[in-house]
Design a protein around this motif. Sequence first.
Motif, PDB file in Angstrom:
ATOM      1  N   PHE A  32       0.813  -1.119   0.172  1.00  0.00           N
ATOM      2  CA  PHE A  32       0.064   0.154   0.055  1.00  0.00           C
ATOM      3  C   PHE A  32       0.966   1.339  -0.066  1.00  0.00           C
ATOM      4  O   PHE A  32       0.805   2.172   0.658  1.00  0.00           O
ATOM      5  N   SER A  33       1.740   1.231  -0.990  1.00  0.00           N
ATOM      6  CA  SER A  33       2.931   2.181  -0.688  1.00  0.00           C
ATOM      7  C   SER A  33       2.847   3.564  -1.798  1.00  0.00           C
ATOM      8  O   SER A  33       3.599   4.285  -1.515  1.00  0.00           O
ATOM      9  N   ASN A  34       1.598   3.608  -2.260  1.00  0.00           N
ATOM     10  CA  ASN A  34       1.561   4.632  -3.138  1.00  0.00           C
ATOM     11  C   ASN A  34       0.011   5.261  -3.145  1.00  0.00           C
ATOM     12  O   ASN A  34      -0.713   4.274  -2.863  1.00  0.00           O
ATOM     13  N   GLY A  35      -0.251   6.312  -3.516  1.00  0.00           N
ATOM     14  CA  GLY A  35      -1.690   6.842  -3.423  1.00  0.00           C
ATOM     15  C   GLY A  35      -1.624   8.396  -3.209  1.00  0.00           C
ATOM     16  O   GLY A  35      -0.786   8.943  -3.449  1.00  0.00           O
ATOM     17  N   THR A  36      -2.792   9.032  -2.778  1.00  0.00           N
ATOM     18  CA  THR A  36      -2.971  10.202  -2.395  1.00  0.00           C
ATOM     19  C   THR A  36      -3.159  10.474  -1.036  1.00  0.00           C
ATOM     20  O   THR A  36      -3.853   9.884  -0.453  1.00  0.00           O
ATOM     21  N   VAL A  37      -2.397  11.616  -0.703  1.00  0.00           N
ATOM     22  CA  VAL A  37      -2.658  12.012   0.948  1.00  0.00           C
ATOM     23  C   VAL A  37      -3.782  12.354   1.434  1.00  0.00           C
ATOM     24  O   VAL A  37      -4.414  13.488   0.687  1.00  0.00           O
ATOM     25  N   PRO A  38      -4.476  11.929   2.244  1.00  0.00           N
ATOM     26  CA  PRO A  38      -5.912  12.410   2.628  1.00  0.00           C
ATOM     27  C   PRO A  38      -5.689  13.343   3.485  1.00  0.00           C
ATOM     28  O   PRO A  38      -4.344  13.983   3.955  1.00  0.00           O
ATOM     29  N   ALA A  39      -6.834  14.004   4.374  1.00  0.00           N
ATOM     30  CA  ALA A  39      -6.789  14.955   5.067  1.00  0.00           C
ATOM     31  C   ALA A  39      -5.815  14.710   6.477  1.00  0.00           C
ATOM     32  O   ALA A  39      -5.337  15.221   7.216  1.00  0.00           O
ATOM     33  N   ALA A  40      -5.799  13.056   6.762  1.00  0.00           N
ATOM     34  CA  ALA A  40      -5.438  12.722   8.055  1.00  0.00           C
ATOM     35  C   ALA A  40      -4.049  12.105   7.564  1.00  0.00           C
ATOM     36  O   ALA A  40      -3.847  11.898   6.441  1.00  0.00           O
ATOM     37  N   ASN A  44      -1.281   3.346   6.751  1.00  0.00           N
ATOM     38  CA  ASN A  44      -1.693   1.873   6.298  1.00  0.00           C
ATOM     39  C   ASN A  44      -0.352   1.214   5.215  1.00  0.00           C
ATOM     40  O   ASN A  44      -0.522   0.244   4.915  1.00  0.00           O
ATOM     41  N   VAL A  45       0.606   1.992   5.442  1.00  0.00           N
ATOM     42  CA  VAL A  45       1.756   1.578   4.540  1.00  0.00           C
ATOM     43  C   VAL A  45       2.484   0.755   5.348  1.00  0.00           C
ATOM     44  O   VAL A  45       2.653   0.668   6.685  1.00  0.00           O
ATOM     45  N   GLN A  46       2.769  -0.515   4.694  1.00  0.00           N
ATOM     46  CA  GLN A  46       3.513  -1.723   5.423  1.00  0.00           C
ATOM     47  C   GLN A  46       4.887  -2.001   4.870  1.00  0.00           C
ATOM     48  O   GLN A  46       4.791  -2.209   3.626  1.00  0.00           O
ATOM     49  N   ALA A  70      -8.440 -18.428 -13.299  1.00  0.00           N
ATOM     50  CA  ALA A  70      -8.599 -17.380 -13.072  1.00  0.00           C
ATOM     51  C   ALA A  70      -7.325 -16.380 -13.702  1.00  0.00           C
ATOM     52  O   ALA A  70      -6.855 -17.170 -14.145  1.00  0.00           O
ATOM     53  N   SER A  71      -7.367 -15.046 -13.246  1.00  0.00           N
ATOM     54  CA  SER A  71      -6.360 -14.147 -13.900  1.00  0.00           C
ATOM     55  C   SER A  71      -5.731 -13.677 -12.508  1.00  0.00           C
ATOM     56  O   SER A  71      -6.052 -13.280 -11.636  1.00  0.00           O
ATOM     57  N   LEU A  72      -4.342 -13.764 -12.719  1.00  0.00           N
ATOM     58  CA  LEU A  72      -3.273 -13.094 -11.474  1.00  0.00           C
ATOM     59  C   LEU A  72      -2.751 -11.880 -12.311  1.00  0.00           C
ATOM     60  O   LEU A  72      -2.141 -11.961 -13.303  1.00  0.00           O
ATOM     61  N   TYR A  73      -2.715 -10.772 -11.549  1.00  0.00           N
ATOM     62  CA  TYR A  73      -2.048  -9.633 -11.967  1.00  0.00           C
ATOM     63  C   TYR A  73      -1.000  -9.100 -10.889  1.00  0.00           C
ATOM     64  O   TYR A  73      -1.195  -8.984  -9.695  1.00  0.00           O
ATOM     65  N   ALA A  74       0.024  -8.579 -11.345  1.00  0.00           N
ATOM     66  CA  ALA A  74       1.280  -8.181 -10.565  1.00  0.00           C
ATOM     67  C   ALA A  74       0.779  -6.451 -10.009  1.00  0.00           C
ATOM     68  O   ALA A  74       0.342  -5.885 -10.920  1.00  0.00           O
ATOM     69  N   LEU A  75       1.271  -6.466  -8.789  1.00  0.00           N
ATOM     70  CA  LEU A  75       0.901  -4.799  -8.496  1.00  0.00           C
ATOM     71  C   LEU A  75       2.377  -4.163  -8.281  1.00  0.00           C
ATOM     72  O   LEU A  75       3.308  -4.833  -8.405  1.00  0.00           O
ATOM     73  N   SER A  76       2.217  -2.726  -8.067  1.00  0.00           N
ATOM     74  CA  SER A  76       3.542  -2.162  -8.294  1.00  0.00           C
ATOM     75  C   SER A  76       4.299  -2.408  -7.068  1.00  0.00           C
ATOM     76  O   SER A  76       5.320  -2.074  -6.996  1.00  0.00           O
ATOM     77  N   ASP A  77       3.683  -2.808  -6.015  1.00  0.00           N
ATOM     78  CA  ASP A  77       4.676  -3.004  -4.779  1.00  0.00           C
ATOM     79  C   ASP A  77       5.079  -4.247  -4.580  1.00  0.00           C
ATOM     80  O   ASP A  77       5.728  -4.610  -3.560  1.00  0.00           O
ATOM     81  N   GLY A  78       4.854  -5.301  -5.670  1.00  0.00           N
ATOM     82  CA  GLY A  78       5.464  -6.529  -5.619  1.00  0.00           C
ATOM     83  C   GLY A  78       4.447  -7.580  -5.160  1.00  0.00           C
ATOM     84  O   GLY A  78       4.822  -8.595  -5.220  1.00  0.00           O
TER      85      GLY A  78
END
Length: 206
Positions: A32-40, A44-46, A70-78
């Motif tokens: 959960f290493s990328n995204g947009t900074v919320p107000a708080a 949740n980055v681990q 099924a279909s398996l997809y790689a995410l940017s965090d590995g």
Amino acid sequence: ANGSFTFDQSLAAGSTFNVTVNSPSQPCIALFSNGTVPAANVSNVQVECGPTEQKTFHAAGSINVPRAGASLYALSDGSAVLVGGALLNGASGVPPFEHYNPVSQTWTTYQVTLPSAVLGSTQLKNGTIMISSGTATQIFDPVAGTLSAANPFAKLNNATVLVPLLDGRVMASDDNNFELLDPSTGKWSSAPGSLGGLNHSSSFVV
């Protein structure tokens, strides 16, 4: 050491962030290493690290719900996400989406309301997963763990093939006819031409 961590530099709400890990001595990933900074604060980055990498094949843990096709997809965090497929032994329903953590080698089931069917899927440039279900399409965000409705096909029904094009568009096929998704409008339109005699295992390379 294990525990919470805080970066020296703060980011304003609405800014984008991308956490990376540099650990030469052992493999580490940031979940959960990328995204947009919320107000708080982002909480949740681990960061998880495993033993020294060995270039051998080994068991990667068992999924929670066995399935076929099924279909398996790689995410940017590995990590990876598993979507679709058919339940075994003729059982009805849609198997749950699952997330794979390569460090702990475990699968976690996403808690989302499943579509009526997953006939086709593909990964978009932003990492989300587009799913076709009858005449409808949906977008699954594997980081947020959410499934949202998208615009339906113009005429296609039961599209089994979804292919992302290099220009950002997506091509869909029901094994005979084709449609294109315009990312600027989010709408589908018929593509010229048709093919006969395709089947559900047809492949396209773009």
